[in-house]
Structure formats: structure tokens, C-alpha cells
Write a protein that holds these residues in place. Structure first.
Motif, short mmCIF file in Angstrom:
data_model
loop_
_atom_site.label_atom_id
_atom_site.label_comp_id
_atom_site.label_asym_id
_atom_site.label_seq_id
_atom_site.Cartn_x
_atom_site.Cartn_y
_atom_site.Cartn_z
N LYS A 165 81.51 38.70 2.08
CA LYS A 165 81.76 39.05 3.48
C LYS A 165 82.74 38.08 4.13
O LYS A 165 83.61 38.47 4.92
CB LYS A 165 80.44 39.06 4.26
CG LYS A 165 80.58 39.49 5.71
CD LYS A 165 81.12 40.90 5.84
CE LYS A 165 81.33 41.28 7.29
NZ LYS A 165 81.95 42.61 7.42
N GLU A 166 82.62 36.79 3.80
CA GLU A 166 83.45 35.78 4.46
C GLU A 166 84.85 35.67 3.87
O GLU A 166 85.76 35.18 4.55
CB GLU A 166 82.76 34.42 4.37
CG GLU A 166 81.50 34.31 5.21
CD GLU A 166 80.82 32.96 5.08
OE1 GLU A 166 81.23 32.18 4.18
OE2 GLU A 166 79.89 32.69 5.85
N ASN A 167 85.06 36.11 2.63
CA ASN A 167 86.31 35.80 1.95
C ASN A 167 87.17 36.99 1.54
O ASN A 167 88.35 36.82 1.25
CB ASN A 167 86.01 34.94 0.71
CG ASN A 167 85.44 33.58 1.08
OD1 ASN A 167 86.15 32.72 1.59
ND2 ASN A 167 84.15 33.41 0.85
N THR B 187 77.88 40.10 9.22
CA THR B 187 77.31 38.78 8.92
C THR B 187 75.83 38.71 9.28
O THR B 187 75.02 38.14 8.55
CB THR B 187 78.08 37.68 9.67
OG1 THR B 187 79.46 37.76 9.31
CG2 THR B 187 77.55 36.31 9.33
N GLN C 205 77.24 36.91 1.16
CA GLN C 205 77.87 36.08 2.17
C GLN C 205 79.28 35.67 1.74
O GLN C 205 80.23 35.71 2.55
CB GLN C 205 77.03 34.83 2.44
CG GLN C 205 77.51 33.98 3.62
CD GLN C 205 77.11 34.59 4.95
OE1 GLN C 205 76.02 35.12 5.11
NE2 GLN C 205 78.00 34.52 5.93
#
Length: 380
Positions: A273-275, A289, A270
Motif C-alpha cells: 500500500k505504501e510503495n 491504510t 502495508q
């Protein structure tokens, strides 16, 4: 150095229970087919939700034994075909060959890197007897599609779950309603590897087969023990492939923490994927996501780039270790090139040319994950 996977650190995190378990086996004087193996087989069968678990010497043997047993049962004959993803580790394909069967290579879906069921249907012939989905990188294959295909053509389903220990299927499969379905319980029979780097890893080689098929389980046990049904009585042309007591004891110590470790792997995925700056066209990810759920245990977190080698060198220069899974696709390996080298498998080759695996050990700290993210973002 941020190691790709620090096995010494991981095993140390199970102390003193790990050393105590090894010492008990060492002092017992019983090293094969003993209480530790029987206990782990029952624990892993319960964990997967299957009636049987049979320990083997490694994951390749586990797959091979399933096909050898199906041959003894008359379900398959020499030269019969098994549809298998072209995008996999070579062991998956070798297991079919070792059993005297014919692998039929199927392209993967670019979106998941797992078997393309629609393409698989175009490969079915009168000699097709099974389909072998691989839960690659820890992500469950499209088992609903595999089930539908197998039902239409009367095929056996054999899972390669070597990278998917603990993954949970989130859809309903025929005949398995209202059950918690894990990898290993999504097929007629499944094979696991307990190679030390796996999500559930031993201190050496090890493997297992899970199944609900009592006849298959019995034949597998016989074949794995020299084809012997009782001491010095050999009904089958067997092999020697047994999970030893030391490895079984190690796995019993580690199994209770597997789900927790898999949760941590998803947390790291996570963060990646987010950063990571995915907006750059030279860096891609097949994980969305909504993919970060229990059906993916992230044995590997893959990224894809035509500048893969440059990126890996850049990470190494900044003390971050990464790996490539896998640099050469099976059909381009010398061992298989005579029979399969002429096949055009562009999706598979694209994946193998661009894949790079980032560190995703459950013991990574958020600070270490942040260093990986910052380094990738500074590269792109």
C-alpha cells in the motif's frame, strides 16, 4: 520465481511437528471421529469464541450442512431465499442450491468488494430467510449493517468465513459486548474451508462449522454422518462429510501460529500500500491504510486494472507469479447462466474483469516484496 503461494515451503516451516503429528495418527489405527478431530474442534471453537465446532469434509459441505440443518429444524423450507453476494466464489452459491434453497444475488460495494447491505434490503421478500455475508479476500463484511438488517426482518445470519480465519471484528455487535469477536463468531452459524491455500490450511480438503446453537450443531453432526444418530440408526437423509484425523492433526499444529502469520500478511499489505504507485489511474486498490488492521487477514491482496492481463503477463515475465480471483463471475458460469445469466450485475463483473492477486504468503521476505513492488511500478 516468486511463487504466489509456496505450499511446500509453508508446510516445511512447521516441521518436525507436522510429520510427528501425522505419524502419531498413522500409528494410532484410528482415522475418523477420533481424538485428533475432537481436539481440533475444541481448539478451533475456543479460538473463534464459539460453543461448538464441527469438522466437515470441506468448506462447501460446511455451508450446505448449515442450510440442511435449518431445513430439518423447520427454520427454512424448500424454495426459501438466501441473499448472497454476487461477487464470491461459486461454492457459496452452490451451497444454497444444494440445500434446496434459492440464492438471491446481491451486488457488492465497490469500496470493499463485500456485500452491499443497502442493496441487500431491496432484495428482501416474504420468502427471504437468511443473509449470507462473505468475508471476501480475508476482509470482514459490514457485520453491523448485516446485524441491523437481519434484526429488522427476522433473518438468520450465516457467515462464509472460508477466507477469513482469525479476522477480528473491531466494533460492538448486539448481545456480544465486551467479547473478542472473530470470524466464525459473528453470526448464527459460520462455515470455514481448510483448503491447503487458506490462511489455516490442511494437507487436503477440510472444513468446519462454528456456532453457539446447540440444536443446530447436533443436527449438523447427524446429517454429516449419513444422518445417523447412532450406528446403523438414520433419522435424517444425510451425507458423508467428515474431517479426518490426519487433517485435524495438521490443523492443530498450524493453529497456534495463525495470528502471527496474519500479522505478517498485514505487514506485506502495508508495504504494498505504501510503495506501489497508486497515483496511476490504470491501477487501483480497495485497501486503504486504515483497512490494514485485525479485521482483514489478507488471504488475498487484490489490485484492479483494466490492463489486468497485461500486468499479469508482465509479472510472469519477471518471474513473479500472481492469480486472478476470479476470472468469471458465478452468474456467468455455465452451471448458473440459465437462471442468473440475464441479471445485470455491473459492479460484480467489473471486479471480476479487473482483479489480480499479488503474492502475500507470510513467508515472503521484504526483499521479495520489494521485487514485486518494483516490477509493478516499472509496468505502470
Amino acid at each position: 520465481m516468486i511463487k504466489y503461494l509456496d505450499l511446500q515451503k509453508i508446510n516445511a516451516s512447521f516441521e518436525p511437528a507436522l510429520s510427528d503429528a501425522l505419524l502419531r495418527v498413522s500409528r494410532s489405527g484410528w482415522y475418523l471421529h477420533g481424538e485428533a478431530t475432537a481436539r481440533f474442534e475444541q481448539e478451533f471453537a475456543d479460538f473463534c469464541g464459539t460453543a461448538h465446532c464441527i469438522g466437515t469434509g470441506n468448506g462447501l459441505d460446511a455451508l450446505t450442512l448449515i442450510f440442511l440443518a435449518y431445513r430439518e429444524l423447520g427454520v427454512m423450507n424448500a424454495g426459501d431465499e438466501v441473499i448472497v453476494p454476487a461477487n464470491t466464489y461459486i461454492a457459496t452459491i452452490l451451497s444454497i442450491l444444494h440445500a434446496g434453497l434459492k440464492p438471491v444475488l446481491c451486488e457488492p460495494l465497490p469500496e470493499t468488494c463485500n456485500i452491499d447491505v443497502i442493496h441487500a434490503e431491496t432484495l428482501i421478500t416474504q420468502r427471504t430467510r437468511a443473509i449470507l455475508p462473505v468475508h471476501l479476500y480475508g476482509r470482514l463484511a459490514d457485520m453491523q449493517g448485516v446485524y441491523d438488517l437481519a434484526a429488522r426482518y427476522g433473518l438468520k445470519i450465516v457467515e462464509d468465513a472460508a477466507q477469513a480465519h482469525g479476522a477480528i471484528y473491531d466494533k460492538v455487535l448486539p448481545g456480544k459486548e465486551k467479547q473478542l469477536l472473530r470470524a466464525g463468531n459473528l453470526s448464527d452459524a459460520a462455515a470455514f474451508s481448510f483448503y491447503p491455500a487458506k490462511n489455516l490450511g490442511a494437507l487436503g480438503d477440510g472444513g468446519a462449522i462454528t456456532t453457539h446453537d446447540t440444536s443446530l450443531a447436533a443436527i449438523v453432526r447427524f446429517i454429516a454422518n449419513y444422518g445417523s444418530t447412532e450406528k446403523y440408526v438414520h433419522l435424517y437423509q444425510g451425507i458423508n462429510s467428515r474431517l479426518d484425523e490426519l487433517q485435524a492433526a495438521v490443523l492443530s499444529v498450524k493453529l497456534p501460529r495463525l495470528d502471527k502469520d496474519n500479522v505478517r500478511r498485514r505487514e506485506i499489505a502495508q508495504l504494498y500500500k505504501e510503495n506501489i504507485h497508486w497515483k496511476y489511474p490504470k491501477l487501483q486498490c480497495t485497501v486503504s491504510t486504515e483497512d490494514i488492521k485485525e479485521s482483514n487477514v489478507f488471504h488475498i491482496f487484490p489490485v484492479f486494472s483494466p490492463r489486468r492481463d497485461e500486468l499479469q503477463h508482465y509479472l510472469t515475465a519477471h518471474n513473479i507469479h500472481s492469480q486472478i480471483h476470479y476470472p468469471i463471475p458465478p452468474h456467468r458460469q455455465k452451471a448458473l447462466i440459465q437462471e442468473y445469466g440475464m441479471q445485470q450485475l455491473p459492479i460484480t463483473e467489473h471486479i471480476h474483469n479487473e482483479e489480480l492477486s499479488l503474492p502475500i504468503s507470510p513467508l515472503l521476505t521484504n526483499e521479495e516484496v520489494g521485487q514485486v513492488i518494483d516490477c509493478i511500478n516499472s509496468f505502470v
